[in-house]
Write a protein that holds these residues in place. Structure first.
Motif, PDB file in Angstrom:
ATOM      1  N   GLU A  13       0.751  -1.282  -0.029  1.00 45.07           N
ATOM      2  CA  GLU A  13      -0.117   0.141  -0.054  1.00 45.07           C
ATOM      3  C   GLU A  13       0.863   1.429  -0.099  1.00 45.07           C
ATOM      4  O   GLU A  13       0.622   2.331  -0.744  1.00 45.07           O
ATOM      5  CB  GLU A  13      -0.909  -0.052   1.256  1.00 45.07           C
ATOM      6  N   ARG A  14       2.012   1.354   0.854  1.00 44.93           N
ATOM      7  CA  ARG A  14       2.885   2.446   0.826  1.00 44.93           C
ATOM      8  C   ARG A  14       3.478   2.529  -0.803  1.00 44.93           C
ATOM      9  O   ARG A  14       3.615   3.769  -1.207  1.00 44.93           O
ATOM     10  CB  ARG A  14       3.820   2.397   1.938  1.00 44.93           C
ATOM     11  N   ARG A  15       3.863   1.667  -1.269  1.00 45.12           N
ATOM     12  CA  ARG A  15       4.607   1.600  -2.382  1.00 45.12           C
ATOM     13  C   ARG A  15       3.340   2.308  -3.406  1.00 45.12           C
ATOM     14  O   ARG A  15       3.892   2.923  -4.421  1.00 45.12           O
ATOM     15  CB  ARG A  15       5.255   0.379  -2.880  1.00 45.12           C
ATOM     16  N   VAL A 129       0.857   1.552 -14.643  1.00 42.76           N
ATOM     17  CA  VAL A 129       1.932   0.515 -14.883  1.00 42.76           C
ATOM     18  C   VAL A 129       2.406  -0.177 -13.593  1.00 42.76           C
ATOM     19  O   VAL A 129       2.807  -1.119 -13.016  1.00 42.76           O
ATOM     20  CB  VAL A 129       2.700   0.574 -16.318  1.00 42.76           C
ATOM     21  N   ALA A 130       3.031   1.277 -12.738  1.00 40.77           N
ATOM     22  CA  ALA A 130       3.729   0.936 -11.491  1.00 40.77           C
ATOM     23  C   ALA A 130       2.800   0.264 -10.456  1.00 40.77           C
ATOM     24  O   ALA A 130       3.344  -0.674  -9.890  1.00 40.77           O
ATOM     25  CB  ALA A 130       4.099   2.276 -10.999  1.00 40.77           C
ATOM     26  N   ILE A 131       1.579   0.335 -10.452  1.00 39.96           N
ATOM     27  CA  ILE A 131       0.670  -0.029  -9.578  1.00 39.96           C
ATOM     28  C   ILE A 131       0.626  -1.519 -10.020  1.00 39.96           C
ATOM     29  O   ILE A 131       0.642  -2.517  -8.931  1.00 39.96           O
ATOM     30  CB  ILE A 131      -0.509   0.445  -9.293  1.00 39.96           C
ATOM     31  N   ARG A 132       0.555  -1.855 -11.245  1.00 46.17           N
ATOM     32  CA  ARG A 132       0.310  -3.209 -11.695  1.00 46.17           C
ATOM     33  C   ARG A 132       1.533  -3.949 -11.512  1.00 46.17           C
ATOM     34  O   ARG A 132       1.416  -5.343 -11.129  1.00 46.17           O
ATOM     35  CB  ARG A 132      -0.176  -3.213 -13.027  1.00 46.17           C
ATOM     36  N   ASN A 133       2.697  -3.461 -11.387  1.00 44.54           N
ATOM     37  CA  ASN A 133       3.846  -4.223 -11.325  1.00 44.54           C
ATOM     38  C   ASN A 133       3.938  -4.461  -9.935  1.00 44.54           C
ATOM     39  O   ASN A 133       4.372  -5.880  -9.387  1.00 44.54           O
ATOM     40  CB  ASN A 133       5.254  -3.509 -11.491  1.00 44.54           C
ATOM     41  N   LEU A 134       3.417  -3.759  -8.924  1.00 44.72           N
ATOM     42  CA  LEU A 134       3.810  -4.045  -7.394  1.00 44.72           C
ATOM     43  C   LEU A 134       2.252  -5.131  -7.262  1.00 44.72           C
ATOM     44  O   LEU A 134       2.720  -5.852  -6.268  1.00 44.72           O
ATOM     45  CB  LEU A 134       3.044  -2.559  -6.638  1.00 44.72           C
ATOM     46  N   ARG A 135       1.301  -5.023  -7.844  1.00 42.32           N
ATOM     47  CA  ARG A 135       0.497  -6.225  -7.883  1.00 42.32           C
ATOM     48  C   ARG A 135       0.961  -7.563  -8.197  1.00 42.32           C
ATOM     49  O   ARG A 135       0.859  -8.426  -7.680  1.00 42.32           O
ATOM     50  CB  ARG A 135      -0.847  -5.657  -8.597  1.00 42.32           C
ATOM     51  N   GLN A 163      -5.558  -7.691  -5.110  1.00 39.78           N
ATOM     52  CA  GLN A 163      -6.417  -7.427  -5.938  1.00 39.78           C
ATOM     53  C   GLN A 163      -7.301  -6.081  -5.666  1.00 39.78           C
ATOM     54  O   GLN A 163      -7.479  -5.134  -6.455  1.00 39.78           O
ATOM     55  CB  GLN A 163      -7.407  -8.431  -6.568  1.00 39.78           C
ATOM     56  N   ASP A 164      -7.722  -6.121  -4.553  1.00 36.66           N
ATOM     57  CA  ASP A 164      -8.505  -4.823  -3.836  1.00 36.66           C
ATOM     58  C   ASP A 164      -7.900  -3.880  -3.753  1.00 36.66           C
ATOM     59  O   ASP A 164      -8.318  -2.778  -3.908  1.00 36.66           O
ATOM     60  CB  ASP A 164      -9.089  -5.399  -2.399  1.00 36.66           C
ATOM     61  N   LEU A 165      -6.712  -3.869  -3.364  1.00 38.24           N
ATOM     62  CA  LEU A 165      -5.593  -2.900  -3.009  1.00 38.24           C
ATOM     63  C   LEU A 165      -5.515  -2.388  -4.297  1.00 38.24           C
ATOM     64  O   LEU A 165      -5.466  -0.979  -4.611  1.00 38.24           O
ATOM     65  CB  LEU A 165      -4.270  -3.522  -2.325  1.00 38.24           C
ATOM     66  N   THR A 166      -4.839  -3.079  -5.288  1.00 37.34           N
ATOM     67  CA  THR A 166      -4.806  -2.651  -6.780  1.00 37.34           C
ATOM     68  C   THR A 166      -5.975  -1.872  -7.231  1.00 37.34           C
ATOM     69  O   THR A 166      -5.689  -0.679  -8.027  1.00 37.34           O
ATOM     70  CB  THR A 166      -4.362  -3.788  -7.649  1.00 37.34           C
ATOM     71  N   ASP A 167      -6.986  -2.472  -7.153  1.00 39.59           N
ATOM     72  CA  ASP A 167      -8.437  -1.852  -7.737  1.00 39.59           C
ATOM     73  C   ASP A 167      -8.493  -0.226  -7.151  1.00 39.59           C
ATOM     74  O   ASP A 167      -8.970   0.334  -7.597  1.00 39.59           O
ATOM     75  CB  ASP A 167      -9.363  -2.547  -7.659  1.00 39.59           C
ATOM     76  N   ARG A 168      -8.063  -0.310  -5.936  1.00 37.74           N
ATOM     77  CA  ARG A 168      -8.503   0.865  -5.094  1.00 37.74           C
ATOM     78  C   ARG A 168      -7.502   2.018  -5.702  1.00 37.74           C
ATOM     79  O   ARG A 168      -7.825   3.227  -5.949  1.00 37.74           O
ATOM     80  CB  ARG A 168      -8.304   0.687  -3.730  1.00 37.74           C
ATOM     81  N   PHE A 169      -6.216   1.716  -5.832  1.00 36.38           N
ATOM     82  CA  PHE A 169      -5.469   2.690  -6.140  1.00 36.38           C
ATOM     83  C   PHE A 169      -5.533   2.864  -7.854  1.00 36.38           C
ATOM     84  O   PHE A 169      -5.328   4.206  -8.141  1.00 36.38           O
ATOM     85  CB  PHE A 169      -3.867   2.219  -6.101  1.00 36.38           C
ATOM     86  N   ILE A 170      -5.873   1.851  -8.666  1.00 33.34           N
ATOM     87  CA  ILE A 170      -6.211   2.215  -9.961  1.00 33.34           C
ATOM     88  C   ILE A 170      -7.393   3.325 -10.175  1.00 33.34           C
ATOM     89  O   ILE A 170      -7.230   4.243 -10.868  1.00 33.34           O
ATOM     90  CB  ILE A 170      -6.343   1.024 -10.972  1.00 33.34           C
ATOM     91  N   LYS A 171      -8.254   3.042  -8.996  1.00 34.87           N
ATOM     92  CA  LYS A 171      -9.541   4.051  -9.233  1.00 34.87           C
ATOM     93  C   LYS A 171      -8.796   5.444  -8.769  1.00 34.87           C
ATOM     94  O   LYS A 171      -8.993   6.410  -9.524  1.00 34.87           O
ATOM     95  CB  LYS A 171     -10.437   3.653  -8.019  1.00 34.87           C
ATOM     96  N   GLN A 172      -8.020   5.541  -7.912  1.00 31.77           N
ATOM     97  CA  GLN A 172      -7.379   6.757  -7.423  1.00 31.77           C
ATOM     98  C   GLN A 172      -6.852   7.578  -8.564  1.00 31.77           C
ATOM     99  O   GLN A 172      -6.663   8.628  -8.710  1.00 31.77           O
ATOM    100  CB  GLN A 172      -6.410   6.790  -6.418  1.00 31.77           C
ATOM    101  N   VAL A 173      -6.039   6.787  -9.385  1.00 29.28           N
ATOM    102  CA  VAL A 173      -5.414   7.414 -10.475  1.00 29.28           C
ATOM    103  C   VAL A 173      -6.252   7.957 -11.485  1.00 29.28           C
ATOM    104  O   VAL A 173      -5.865   9.119 -11.890  1.00 29.28           O
ATOM    105  CB  VAL A 173      -4.438   6.328 -11.043  1.00 29.28           C
ATOM    106  N   ASP A 174      -7.528   7.081 -12.008  1.00 30.56           N
ATOM    107  CA  ASP A 174      -8.301   7.637 -12.616  1.00 30.56           C
ATOM    108  C   ASP A 174      -8.751   8.966 -12.167  1.00 30.56           C
ATOM    109  O   ASP A 174      -9.210   9.813 -12.990  1.00 30.56           O
ATOM    110  CB  ASP A 174      -9.379   6.553 -12.823  1.00 30.56           C
TER     111      ASP A 174
END
Length: 187
Positions: A13-15, A129-135, A163-174
């Motif tokens: 989450e920090r990353r 992409v950075a978030i997906r790499n962390l996922r 996956q929930d963490l990833t979805d939450r941060f992708i939504k933030q990016v959007d």
């Protein structure tokens, strides 16, 4: 050994949060037709034998909605700061008055606004992409633990969390991108 598997979701989450912060910094450097000191952050000036950020060579102020001023501390660096701004690609023509450099921010035309929204979308895609790499890193560590005996149910639970963490941060990016594009297109 698999029973004590504990994925560090706080670290993930920090990353991911750092990816969002990097996106916000990149977007702040885009010129939107409104004056902002942040648009000067990426500009480096050759000073004292090394490349130095402008904010370390003078005080940056925004006295008016369409004006940025830089009060350069060392009179000998005024011309170098002015040249760095001209060469930066911001499309701003600096005006010098002693040690103060004034940057009048011109109105953006429709074509330039559209170009800037595309640049912003590119920055957002880098963040995704950075978030997906962390996922992927998180999922890989779950797979390794699975190979060492982690139960399938536990693996599914961890995968769901990642996956929930990833979805939450992708939504933030959007959301950040949408806000910036609206700001750019606002006349």
């Amino acid at each position: 050994m698999a029973d004590d598997f504990d994925l560090d979701t706080d670290d993930l989450e920090r990353r991911m949060e750092r990816a969002i912060q990097a996106l916000r910094t990149e977007l702040a450097s885009l010129r939107t037709g409104r004056a902002s000191g942040a648009m000067l952050e990426p500009i480096q000036v050759e000073a004292y034998g090394q490349m130095t950020p402008i904010n370390q060579l003078g005080t940056i102020n925004v006295p008016e909605p369409r004006m940025v001023t830089i009060n350069v501390w060392d009179r000998g660096l005024v011309s170098k700061v002015e040249k760095a701004i001209r060469d930066s690609g911001l499309g701003i023509n600096p005006q010098t008055n002693g040690t103060i450099i004034m940057l009048p921010i011109p109105e953006l035309n429709e074509e330039r606004r559209r170009e800037l929204t595309k640049v912003a979308a590119g920055y957002a895609e880098h963040a995704r992409v950075a978030i997906r790499n962390l996922r992927r890193e998180g999922m890989d560590s779950i797979k390794k633990a699975r190979a060492k005996g982690l139960s399938e149910d536990d693996a599914k639970l961890w995968e769901g969390e990642v996956q929930d963490l990833t979805d939450r941060f992708i939504k933030q990016v959007d959301q950040v991108l949408e806000a910036k594009q609206a700001e750019i297109m606002h006349v």
